[in-house]
Design a protein around this motif. Structure first.
Motif, PDB file in Angstrom:
ATOM      1  N   LEU A 100      -8.209   9.853  19.187  1.00  0.00           N
ATOM      2  CA  LEU A 100      -8.279  10.408  17.842  1.00  0.00           C
ATOM      3  C   LEU A 100      -9.442   9.745  17.114  1.00  0.00           C
ATOM      4  O   LEU A 100      -9.497   8.516  17.016  1.00  0.00           O
ATOM      5  N   THR A 105     -11.668   9.062  13.724  1.00  0.00           N
ATOM      6  CA  THR A 105     -11.473   9.039  12.280  1.00  0.00           C
ATOM      7  C   THR A 105     -12.555   8.208  11.607  1.00  0.00           C
ATOM      8  O   THR A 105     -13.263   7.435  12.270  1.00  0.00           O
ATOM      9  N   VAL A 153      -3.249   8.006   9.586  1.00  0.00           N
ATOM     10  CA  VAL A 153      -4.031   8.274  10.802  1.00  0.00           C
ATOM     11  C   VAL A 153      -3.250   7.814  12.034  1.00  0.00           C
ATOM     12  O   VAL A 153      -3.239   8.498  13.065  1.00  0.00           O
ATOM     13  N   SER A 201      -9.642  13.725  13.594  1.00  0.00           N
ATOM     14  CA  SER A 201      -8.573  13.456  12.641  1.00  0.00           C
ATOM     15  C   SER A 201      -8.641  14.425  11.463  1.00  0.00           C
ATOM     16  O   SER A 201      -9.713  14.698  10.918  1.00  0.00           O
TER      17      SER A 201
END
Length: 364
Positions: free
Chosen positions: A40, A42, A49, A354
């Protein structure tokens, strides 16, 4: 793939050695040997998150900003940093940060801003010094070309868009092998003379270990003579900010409107407009007041950055326009850059962008 293997892919784009000394980059939480189920990407690692990573079955978060910046003496969940770390550990989620390593990359944060704004042929605004080294070694004439090839393959000899760069001088070397040696040429106890080439190559400092390994593996001598010097030449591939040209000169107000729209900025704070056309633009993602002088010296018409204080706007001195579009706004496209890069490098692997909005600043 493991966390360590994905980190190696990321470090091809932004070597951790390029990060600023004050920064905290690399693997901040987790086991480098853990198998990765998904990544993921971000800008910031917040609790939301981590929750998103759990929901998407991603056990590696690649974050631009480091969630751990200063040392942690206790991890009890008393603040948002400690709560993120606790939740990540509890769910076996690793966290990797890039921050100023990516800021200093010529394919990183500022290159992405230039792409979004249509700034062409961007160059590093503040090149790093002290990051270029020169290796000098001595090789028998018959093996010199093979040794140079090994050094080039390891990353030495690159200058801008030129590769395989070196300089050589032929001469005569001497050595006397002592007891217990196993010389490639010459005899123990006898002074030997050999026609050699003195080889010079330069390289970026983070490649030193790999280059020295290549030298020792390719060189026929039992003891390899070499020396390393750090050069003060600016490194045009590493540094903060970028500057480039617009395809067509444009009115200042119209350009700032374009910046606001393309960078999705709620507000553009700027210094006095100068009623001039804009064709040369400097950018620096994040807090960029330290680069105002460099942008002026480079002849920028507009300098786009964030976190400019009241008195710092005066530094424009009617020579250029300083435009503060917000910290998050200058860096928001970084995660898109990283997702695109990872998908290209490791296709058919679970890479997610994200969806969490991590900008802490709101506008009324």
């Amino acid at each position: 793939m493991t966390v360590k293997e994905i980190a190696s892919v990321l470090e091809e784009l932004a070597p951790l050695a390029h990060a600023e000394d004050f920064d905290n980059v690399g693997l901040l939480v987790g086991d480098p040997n853990q198998k990765v189920s998904g990544v993921l990407v971000t800008l910031d690692t917040l609790e939301s998150v981590v929750d998103e990573a759990i929901e998407k079955n991603c056990n590696l978060i690649v974050s631009f900003h480091p969630i751990i910046f200063k040392g942690l003496k206790k991890i009890t969940g008393r603040n948002y940093v400690e709560r993120v770390v606790l939740k990540a550990i509890a769910n076996n989620i690793s966290i990797y940060s890039m921050h100023t390593a990516l800021d200093n990359s010529n394919l990183g944060v500022n290159a992405k801003i230039c792409e979004v704004l249509g700034i062409q042929n961007p160059k590093i605004l503040i090149p790093k010094h002290g990051t270029i080294k020169k290796l000098t070694t001595y090789a028998p004439l018959k093996q010199a070309e093979a040794i140079k090839k090994a050094l080039f393959n390891a990353g030495a000899g690159s200058i801008g868009n030129y590769s395989d760069c070196s300089f050589g001088t032929e001469g005569r070397g001497s050595f006397k092998p002592g007891e217990g040696t196993n010389p490639n040429t010459g005899k123990v106890g006898e002074l030997h003379y050999e026609r050699e080439e003195q080889i010079h190559v330069i390289y970026s400092f983070e490649k030193e270990k790999k280059i020295l390994q290549a030298l020792f593996q390719a060189h026929p001598y039992e003891e390899v003579a070499y020396e390393i010097n750090t050069l003060e030449n600016p490194n045009q591939d590493i540094g903060m900010g970028m500057i480039g040209m617009l395809e067509t000169a444009i009115d200042e107000k119209e350009f700032l409107k374009q910046v606001k729209q393309r960078m999705k900025a709620s507000v553009v704070r700027h210094s006095q407009l100068l009623d001039k056309k804009v064709n040369k633009v400097a950018v620096l993602g994040g807090s960029g007041a330290f680069a105002i002088a460099a942008a002026k010296a480079a002849g920028a018409n507009v300098f786009i950055t964030s976190d400019i204080k009241y008195h710092e706007f005066f530094q424009a001195e009617n020579q250029m326009v300083i435009a503060d579009i917000g910290h998050f706004e200058t860096e928001q496209f970084t995660k898109d850059l990283l997702v695109d890069y990872l998908i290209k490098k490791i296709p058919n692997f679970a890479i997610s962008l994200s969806e969490s909005i991590t900008n802490p600043i709101k506008y009324l």
